[in-house]
Design a protein around this motif. Sequence first.
Motif, PDB file in Angstrom:
ATOM      1  N   ASN A   1      23.692   7.979  57.733  1.00 40.63           N
ATOM      2  CA  ASN A   1      23.887   9.384  58.107  1.00 40.63           C
ATOM      3  C   ASN A   1      24.847  10.075  57.172  1.00 40.63           C
ATOM      4  O   ASN A   1      24.594  11.182  56.694  1.00 40.63           O
ATOM      5  CB  ASN A   1      24.438   9.469  59.536  1.00 40.63           C
ATOM      6  CG  ASN A   1      23.327   9.349  60.549  1.00 40.63           C
ATOM      7  OD1 ASN A   1      22.157   9.513  60.206  1.00 40.63           O
ATOM      8  ND2 ASN A   1      23.688   9.047  61.779  1.00 40.63           N
ATOM      9  N   ILE A   2      25.967   9.411  56.902  1.00 38.14           N
ATOM     10  CA  ILE A   2      26.986  10.030  56.059  1.00 38.14           C
ATOM     11  C   ILE A   2      26.428  10.304  54.660  1.00 38.14           C
ATOM     12  O   ILE A   2      26.700  11.350  54.060  1.00 38.14           O
ATOM     13  CB  ILE A   2      28.230   9.130  55.991  1.00 38.14           C
ATOM     14  CG1 ILE A   2      28.943   9.134  57.351  1.00 38.14           C
ATOM     15  CG2 ILE A   2      29.186   9.576  54.895  1.00 38.14           C
ATOM     16  CD1 ILE A   2      29.935   8.033  57.521  1.00 38.14           C
TER      17      ILE A   2
ATOM     18  N   ARG B   1      23.230  16.987  59.844  1.00 37.71           N
ATOM     19  CA  ARG B   1      21.802  17.296  59.800  1.00 37.71           C
ATOM     20  C   ARG B   1      21.222  16.850  58.472  1.00 37.71           C
ATOM     21  O   ARG B   1      21.844  17.006  57.427  1.00 37.71           O
ATOM     22  CB  ARG B   1      21.572  18.787  59.988  1.00 37.71           C
ATOM     23  CG  ARG B   1      20.132  19.081  60.319  1.00 37.71           C
ATOM     24  CD  ARG B   1      19.885  20.553  60.271  1.00 37.71           C
ATOM     25  NE  ARG B   1      20.153  21.049  58.912  1.00 37.71           N
ATOM     26  CZ  ARG B   1      20.083  22.347  58.601  1.00 37.71           C
ATOM     27  NH1 ARG B   1      19.813  23.251  59.534  1.00 37.71           N
ATOM     28  NH2 ARG B   1      20.304  22.754  57.372  1.00 37.71           N
TER      29      ARG B   1
ATOM     30  N   LYS C   1      29.565  23.682  67.224  1.00 41.33           N
ATOM     31  CA  LYS C   1      30.128  22.335  67.007  1.00 41.33           C
ATOM     32  C   LYS C   1      29.562  21.758  65.719  1.00 41.33           C
ATOM     33  O   LYS C   1      28.499  22.145  65.257  1.00 41.33           O
ATOM     34  CB  LYS C   1      29.830  21.436  68.202  1.00 41.33           C
ATOM     35  CG  LYS C   1      28.344  21.257  68.441  1.00 41.33           C
ATOM     36  CD  LYS C   1      28.103  20.302  69.577  1.00 41.33           C
ATOM     37  CE  LYS C   1      26.590  20.097  69.688  1.00 41.33           C
ATOM     38  NZ  LYS C   1      26.158  19.270  70.719  1.00 41.33           N
TER      39      LYS C   1
ATOM     40  N   VAL D   1      27.771  19.179  63.553  1.00 39.89           N
ATOM     41  CA  VAL D   1      26.770  18.110  63.670  1.00 39.89           C
ATOM     42  C   VAL D   1      26.275  17.717  62.275  1.00 39.89           C
ATOM     43  O   VAL D   1      26.380  18.488  61.331  1.00 39.89           O
ATOM     44  CB  VAL D   1      25.550  18.540  64.536  1.00 39.89           C
ATOM     45  CG1 VAL D   1      25.913  18.600  65.998  1.00 39.89           C
ATOM     46  CG2 VAL D   1      24.970  19.828  64.024  1.00 39.89           C
TER      47      VAL D   1
ATOM     48  N   LYS E   1      23.046  12.980  55.135  1.00 44.68           N
ATOM     49  CA  LYS E   1      23.082  14.244  55.857  1.00 44.68           C
ATOM     50  C   LYS E   1      24.356  14.988  55.537  1.00 44.68           C
ATOM     51  O   LYS E   1      25.315  14.422  55.013  1.00 44.68           O
ATOM     52  CB  LYS E   1      22.991  13.978  57.362  1.00 44.68           C
ATOM     53  CG  LYS E   1      21.662  13.354  57.761  1.00 44.68           C
ATOM     54  CD  LYS E   1      21.625  13.044  59.223  1.00 44.68           C
ATOM     55  CE  LYS E   1      20.299  12.414  59.577  1.00 44.68           C
ATOM     56  NZ  LYS E   1      20.284  11.963  60.969  1.00 44.68           N
ATOM     57  N   GLU E   2      24.346  16.284  55.897  1.00 45.27           N
ATOM     58  CA  GLU E   2      25.588  17.018  55.687  1.00 45.27           C
ATOM     59  C   GLU E   2      26.014  17.679  56.988  1.00 45.27           C
ATOM     60  O   GLU E   2      25.219  17.893  57.892  1.00 45.27           O
ATOM     61  CB  GLU E   2      25.402  18.056  54.588  1.00 45.27           C
ATOM     62  CG  GLU E   2      24.351  19.071  54.911  1.00 45.27           C
ATOM     63  CD  GLU E   2      24.327  20.187  53.879  1.00 45.27           C
ATOM     64  OE1 GLU E   2      25.289  20.255  53.103  1.00 45.27           O
ATOM     65  OE2 GLU E   2      23.389  20.977  53.879  1.00 45.27           O
ATOM     66  N   LEU E   3      27.299  18.001  57.025  1.00 44.77           N
ATOM     67  CA  LEU E   3      27.844  18.591  58.240  1.00 44.77           C
ATOM     68  C   LEU E   3      27.495  20.074  58.291  1.00 44.77           C
ATOM     69  O   LEU E   3      27.592  20.777  57.289  1.00 44.77           O
ATOM     70  CB  LEU E   3      29.363  18.445  58.243  1.00 44.77           C
ATOM     71  CG  LEU E   3      29.954  17.129  58.728  1.00 44.77           C
ATOM     72  CD1 LEU E   3      31.459  17.212  58.629  1.00 44.77           C
ATOM     73  CD2 LEU E   3      29.537  16.840  60.155  1.00 44.77           C
ATOM     74  N   ILE E   4      27.066  20.530  59.447  1.00 46.11           N
ATOM     75  CA  ILE E   4      26.884  21.969  59.618  1.00 46.11           C
ATOM     76  C   ILE E   4      27.421  22.359  60.989  1.00 46.11           C
ATOM     77  O   ILE E   4      27.630  21.509  61.852  1.00 46.11           O
ATOM     78  CB  ILE E   4      25.399  22.386  59.525  1.00 46.11           C
ATOM     79  CG1 ILE E   4      24.561  21.511  60.469  1.00 46.11           C
ATOM     80  CG2 ILE E   4      24.867  22.338  58.111  1.00 46.11           C
ATOM     81  CD1 ILE E   4      23.434  22.258  61.090  1.00 46.11           C
ATOM     82  N   LEU E   5      27.640  23.629  61.134  1.00 45.50           N
ATOM     83  CA  LEU E   5      28.066  24.125  62.445  1.00 45.50           C
ATOM     84  C   LEU E   5      26.848  24.565  63.220  1.00 45.50           C
ATOM     85  O   LEU E   5      26.005  25.307  62.716  1.00 45.50           O
ATOM     86  CB  LEU E   5      29.022  25.302  62.275  1.00 45.50           C
ATOM     87  CG  LEU E   5      30.484  24.949  62.050  1.00 45.50           C
ATOM     88  CD1 LEU E   5      31.276  26.200  61.747  1.00 45.50           C
ATOM     89  CD2 LEU E   5      31.055  24.215  63.234  1.00 45.50           C
ATOM     90  N   LYS E   6      26.758  24.053  64.442  1.00 48.36           N
ATOM     91  CA  LYS E   6      25.600  24.417  65.248  1.00 48.36           C
ATOM     92  C   LYS E   6      26.112  25.196  66.454  1.00 48.36           C
ATOM     93  O   LYS E   6      27.018  24.719  67.161  1.00 48.36           O
ATOM     94  CB  LYS E   6      24.892  23.142  65.700  1.00 48.36           C
ATOM     95  CG  LYS E   6      23.510  23.374  66.260  1.00 48.36           C
ATOM     96  CD  LYS E   6      22.886  22.015  66.575  1.00 48.36           C
ATOM     97  CE  LYS E   6      21.684  22.189  67.457  1.00 48.36           C
ATOM     98  NZ  LYS E   6      21.267  20.894  68.013  1.00 48.36           N
ATOM     99  N   PRO E   7      25.566  26.394  66.678  1.00 50.89           N
ATOM    100  CA  PRO E   7      26.067  27.188  67.808  1.00 50.89           C
ATOM    101  C   PRO E   7      25.815  26.455  69.123  1.00 50.89           C
ATOM    102  O   PRO E   7      24.779  25.829  69.313  1.00 50.89           O
ATOM    103  CB  PRO E   7      25.234  28.460  67.742  1.00 50.89           C
ATOM    104  CG  PRO E   7      24.536  28.436  66.445  1.00 50.89           C
ATOM    105  CD  PRO E   7      24.452  27.043  65.989  1.00 50.89           C
ATOM    106  N   VAL E   8      26.777  26.556  69.993  1.00 48.35           N
ATOM    107  CA  VAL E   8      26.614  25.966  71.322  1.00 48.35           C
ATOM    108  C   VAL E   8      26.232  27.107  72.240  1.00 48.35           C
ATOM    109  O   VAL E   8      26.814  28.182  72.178  1.00 48.35           O
ATOM    110  CB  VAL E   8      27.935  25.323  71.791  1.00 48.35           C
ATOM    111  CG1 VAL E   8      27.680  24.474  73.011  1.00 48.35           C
ATOM    112  CG2 VAL E   8      28.542  24.513  70.689  1.00 48.35           C
TER     113      VAL E   8
ATOM    114  N   ARG F   1      21.853  13.399  74.318  1.00 50.64           N
ATOM    115  CA  ARG F   1      22.652  13.204  73.119  1.00 50.64           C
ATOM    116  C   ARG F   1      22.701  11.710  72.773  1.00 50.64           C
ATOM    117  O   ARG F   1      22.663  11.311  71.625  1.00 50.64           O
ATOM    118  CB  ARG F   1      24.064  13.742  73.362  1.00 50.64           C
ATOM    119  CG  ARG F   1      24.729  14.191  72.077  1.00 50.64           C
ATOM    120  CD  ARG F   1      26.162  14.595  72.331  1.00 50.64           C
ATOM    121  NE  ARG F   1      26.262  15.627  73.364  1.00 50.64           N
ATOM    122  CZ  ARG F   1      27.383  15.819  74.101  1.00 50.64           C
ATOM    123  NH1 ARG F   1      28.426  15.046  73.940  1.00 50.64           N
ATOM    124  NH2 ARG F   1      27.425  16.775  74.996  1.00 50.64           N
TER     125      ARG F   1
END
Lengths: 429, 550
Positions: free
Chosen positions: B520-521, A429, A425, A427, B524-531, B547
């Motif tokens: 935050n915007i 960071r 998903k 997020v 920070k940057e968007l990344i994909l985090k494994p679920v 959360r």
Amino acid sequence: MAVIVKYLIAGLVRYWLIHLDYWQTIANRVEIATPLNSWKRLVEGVYLYDHNINPYEGDSFHESPIMLVIFHCLLKRVPYLLPLLFTVLDLLTAYLLYQTSKSFMKIFIESQKKQKNDIADESKPMLLNETQLNEATEYVLSVYLFNPYSVLNCAGMTTTVVQNLLVAASLWNASNGRGILACIFIALATHQALYPVLLIVPIAILLADVNKGCNKCSYIRTLLAFVLCWGFFIYISAYIMDGSYNYVHNTYGFILTVPDLKPNIGLFWYFFTEMFEHFRLLFVCAFQINALALYVVPLTLRFKKEPVLLATVLIALSTIFRSYPCIGDVGFYLALLPMWKHLFTFMQQKFIVGCAFIITSALGPTVWHLWIYSGSANANFFFGVTLSFATAQIFLITDLLFAYIKREFTLKHGSSRQVEGKPAKLVLR
Amino acid sequence: MAFCIIFLTLILGAFGEEFIEEIFIKPLPPTHLYSYFQFITLVDTESFVHSNLAPRSIGEVISRFQVDELHMTLTEGQWRHSQWGYPVLDAAPGAELYAWFNPEVKDIDLEWRKLSATLSGLFCASLNFIDSFNTITPQMALWPTGAVKSNLNVTTLLRYASLPREIVCTENLTPWKKLLPCESSRGFSALLNSRMIHNTNYHSIGVHVRKVCASEDCTETKLEIKQTVALVYDYKIIGSNDWSFRKLFGHGLPGACPLATSSIIHVDITSNTSYPFQLSPMPDKVVQSRRGGSDLKLAVYEIDASVEMINIGVKHSTKEKLSVIIPPPLHFNRYVLGYGKEFGGIVTELVNNYWTAIDVVVLENAPWWLPIQLSSLRINSEAESKLVKSQYYSPGRSRQKPYHLELLLKLPPRSTTTITIDFEFVFLKWQEYPPDANHGFYIGSAIIAANLPTAKNYTSLPVTGINYHSTINASQSWYPAVFRTNGAMVSLPTPDFSMPYNVICLACTVVALAFGPLHNICTKELILKPVGTPLSLTQKILNFFKRKKE
């Protein structure tokens, strides 16, 4: 043809509303008229000026001297033309926004072309095409023409109509690379209401982008032109007031120190009604920095490549956090949003925000009536409504920005949300 | 005893000080009785190093702050001009203070504040609340009554303030009585028993200081310190329309003040013809006065210091009868328009009953929290009325300056003129509301200054007059009068006074709602985090809360 019909209908609706028996009610609504922009105060200021009383001596007039002189002329010579004038000015704003969005669409396509190499193959279909973009410009026009917020603002004959026109004109000139004109208009808008000063940043970037060449030179040129224009208008105003700069206390001073606590749709009025005297200065500074300076630098650094988005967001944020906002300001930035139609699919809170807008717009006048006229509610009710209206606007803007970075990510990495075959998903960071 | 008094008077005369006490009683048929006291001290010197009769505290105030003329009144109740005619001296409800300063004063505003603060201590009144935000400089309505140098611009030396909320009571009367040479032990002031006088429909105490000419050519001036009391009794409260000193003041008059050069009581017995009554004891003399087309009959009592207790009274021979009240030539009314707490208007109605036009100056003095809009000024519903001969407007500023409008109007004969002006309600800071915020806010009365062409119902002294005797046969071409309209009240919208913490927290939360995501915007940057693998329900719930915390 359809476009002309749109203008005609929108113009007629505005003109009809001004000539309605309820016009006085519209023009006096707290949501529409603030101490800064209300027609009543403009008339009072012109009346005092006409009777050789300095309108800036008292507390009733807060427009700039330039507006004072213009409206003095108009009210003396052609008072019957004013409803028509306001309608025409608002239609002109709509036209300029339409033209601006068209130019912006061209800028979008160009920047899309530039970034083509970075875009993932599977995201190629997401790229914008001409028809989509043309559609968006039509929406910009329609939203400004038929949005009840801007319609009522024009019907209330507030000076926000003029301010919207000036901002629209400067955006239009900037998008077409006419630096000096853009600076003049934005300086005029700043001279009138101070908060448009923020827009000089996106305008400088836009101008540098449109007129290719030395970026830094362009920035400096724009800033210099802006400062010179602004200084010139301040000087002209003082010249009108016989060389006295006292008007500044009643215009910028009034905007910055928030002495009038008449309720409006913003956050300031109840906050500073209930503020402890000891902390007033601290919080006035904090809130004004929040509205004027806080978000410019980080947002500029983050969205340097997207001056149009930067402009939209800064207009919206300054509307939400300014000391005397009115629905005319809200209507203006809402009209800019259809340019970002392609981001709507990435937005998560559309429904909530939409509901909040509708509910607060209906509840605001109701609780106001209950508080002021029936005496069966109190200030907290109206405060609650303005608070949720501000929250809804904030959600809308932050959601728009999140949508933008999500789309940016998707374009680059494709729409699959998988890391090494495993579900993942997005997020921050 | 008599020798003593004569001796004393001679000595005082040598010091140039003189004390006069007077009472003027006028029945206001059919239901009220007006009694007016004045205690006049005339002083030759202005230095006040030594004083015999004059109140030293007032003298010091006058010389310290270089005041040329001073008027202060503390009033409770409302004088009803249309029913009662005109008083000798009109006063605004609450406290009113105005003064002309010496032209040598450098900073008048500073001296004015000092003056009001000192008088506040002297009379236990809230005059210390007078500041620039409720002080005006009337341009046309008020003129000095004392001697002033000609070719002097007195307007700039004047300051005026009124405090309509002030409540007048015993604590103001006691220090006021202390200023009199006989205090309240002897003389007419012994009648001023606070138990009785605060039981009236209208009572007003005042101190008026001015300069009067000492000689014919007016090369020298004297200082006149005049202390006044005006009382209006209701026959209903007395019990019948037969009044006597014992009924009005609780006891009879114990003789005059031995220090006074004259102690005279005037009773207006003009109404004797329509309401026959018998005075007792019989007056020393009855004086006929013809003044500006009105005939007056005054019964005069000259009171001696050595007399026993006297109880002047009136017995009506017939029962009460109703009559039509003929209103005075000029009367007025003032009220607030509008409903709700957003917009309103003030209306001032002026009625001219006389057969010639009357010139009046109307001074509207709206506090800063009642911003009036000059563009909405309508006279008889006309924006640019021909009745206005001159106009002065000084716009107010929030928390700094009141709104001040003066109009010079020519009231046509036998007409009613209505002045309307709109105002907007102001939302104050929560700490600016007075303790009982929903009680409402008092609006001060408007001042109406007129040159009346007739002396009908007119009781004031002529400008040059000192004692009441000067009114007799004092015909002039016009009769200057300054009136105050009734005050009014508005209820300003109030915030919730218990909310400051909540409001501060909530508004800051909304600001934080924008700050957080924008921060935050931008950072920070968007990344994909494994679920991870699918979770059980309990873990899902736990994660949900986690959360939230993030």
